[in-house]
Design a protein around this motif. Structure first.
Motif, PDB file in Angstrom:
ATOM      1  N   GLN A  91       9.097 -69.395   5.301  1.00 37.83           N
ATOM      2  CA  GLN A  91       8.916 -69.416   6.780  1.00 37.83           C
ATOM      3  C   GLN A  91       8.774 -68.144   7.468  1.00 37.83           C
ATOM      4  OE1 GLN A  91      11.340 -73.503   7.245  1.00 37.83           O
ATOM      5  NE2 GLN A  91      10.099 -74.175   7.974  1.00 37.83           N
ATOM      6  N   GLU A 132      18.187 -68.170  11.500  1.00 31.68           N
ATOM      7  CA  GLU A 132      18.502 -69.697  12.170  1.00 31.68           C
ATOM      8  C   GLU A 132      17.643 -70.436  11.647  1.00 31.68           C
ATOM      9  OE1 GLU A 132      15.591 -67.353  14.847  1.00 31.68           O
ATOM     10  OE2 GLU A 132      16.803 -65.273  15.516  1.00 31.68           O
ATOM     11  N   GLY A 133      18.340 -71.132  10.410  1.00 29.23           N
ATOM     12  CA  GLY A 133      17.925 -71.817   9.386  1.00 29.23           C
ATOM     13  C   GLY A 133      16.132 -71.986   9.078  1.00 29.23           C
ATOM     14  N   LEU A 134      15.551 -70.972   9.246  1.00 26.34           N
ATOM     15  CA  LEU A 134      14.379 -71.342   9.038  1.00 26.34           C
ATOM     16  C   LEU A 134      14.279 -70.767   6.833  1.00 26.34           C
ATOM     17  CD1 LEU A 134      12.781 -68.910  11.135  1.00 26.34           C
ATOM     18  CD2 LEU A 134      12.345 -72.022  10.957  1.00 26.34           C
ATOM     19  N   SER A 135      13.507 -70.854   6.279  1.00 28.69           N
ATOM     20  CA  SER A 135      13.888 -70.441   4.930  1.00 28.69           C
ATOM     21  C   SER A 135      13.128 -69.418   5.010  1.00 28.69           C
ATOM     22  CB  SER A 135      12.911 -71.229   4.226  1.00 28.69           C
ATOM     23  OG  SER A 135      11.376 -71.062   4.456  1.00 28.69           O
ATOM     24  N   PRO A 141      15.957 -73.267   3.042  1.00 23.54           N
ATOM     25  CA  PRO A 141      17.142 -73.051   4.907  1.00 23.54           C
ATOM     26  C   PRO A 141      18.423 -71.823   5.333  1.00 23.54           C
ATOM     27  CG  PRO A 141      17.891 -75.598   4.519  1.00 23.54           C
ATOM     28  CD  PRO A 141      16.797 -75.014   3.743  1.00 23.54           C
ATOM     29  N   ILE A 142      18.104 -70.703   5.399  1.00 25.96           N
ATOM     30  CA  ILE A 142      19.080 -70.218   5.466  1.00 25.96           C
ATOM     31  C   ILE A 142      19.626 -69.730   7.203  1.00 25.96           C
ATOM     32  CG2 ILE A 142      19.467 -67.567   4.876  1.00 25.96           C
ATOM     33  CD1 ILE A 142      18.685 -69.541   2.719  1.00 25.96           C
ATOM     34  N   PRO A 143      20.999 -70.165   6.750  1.00 24.06           N
ATOM     35  CA  PRO A 143      21.249 -69.977   8.521  1.00 24.06           C
ATOM     36  C   PRO A 143      21.027 -68.260   9.945  1.00 24.06           C
ATOM     37  CG  PRO A 143      23.408 -71.121   7.023  1.00 24.06           C
ATOM     38  CD  PRO A 143      22.020 -70.523   5.973  1.00 24.06           C
ATOM     39  N   SER A 179      20.468 -63.471  14.896  1.00 27.62           N
ATOM     40  CA  SER A 179      19.588 -63.434  14.890  1.00 27.62           C
ATOM     41  C   SER A 179      18.347 -62.978  13.882  1.00 27.62           C
ATOM     42  CB  SER A 179      18.952 -63.233  16.550  1.00 27.62           C
ATOM     43  OG  SER A 179      19.147 -61.232  16.424  1.00 27.62           O
TER      44      SER A 179
END
Length: 80
Positions: A60, A54-57, A49-51, A2
């Motif tokens: 972002q 949380e998958g956001l860039s 997107p970066i895991p 997270s």
């Protein structure tokens, strides 16, 4: 992972300064350190997107989260 955990585990501005110097970044800005660490792929990485985020860039996260820069710094510093 997270974003809150990344922010909480940020090792501090002194560690960031040392990291920036180790990679010979032009300055301590996030873009400069990312470019020094990731080379030509840094712009693409900032938009992908970066895991761990949380998958956001990273862009972002920087725009949407009050402590987003600390989370992105932590991810960069933890890269193998």
């Amino acid at each position: 992972m997270s974003i809150a955990i990344l922010v909480a585990s940020y090792p501090g501005d002194q560690a960031w300064s040392q990291f920036a110097r180790a990679y010979q970044a032009l300055d301590e800005s996030l873009d400069s350190v990312a470019a020094a660490r990731l080379g030509d792929g840094s712009t693409r990485w900032m938009e992908a997107p970066i895991p761990a985020l949380e998958g956001l860039s990273p862009r972002q996260v920087l725009a949407a989260k009050p402590s987003g820069e600390l989370a992105v710094r932590t991810v960069i510093m933890r890269m193998p």
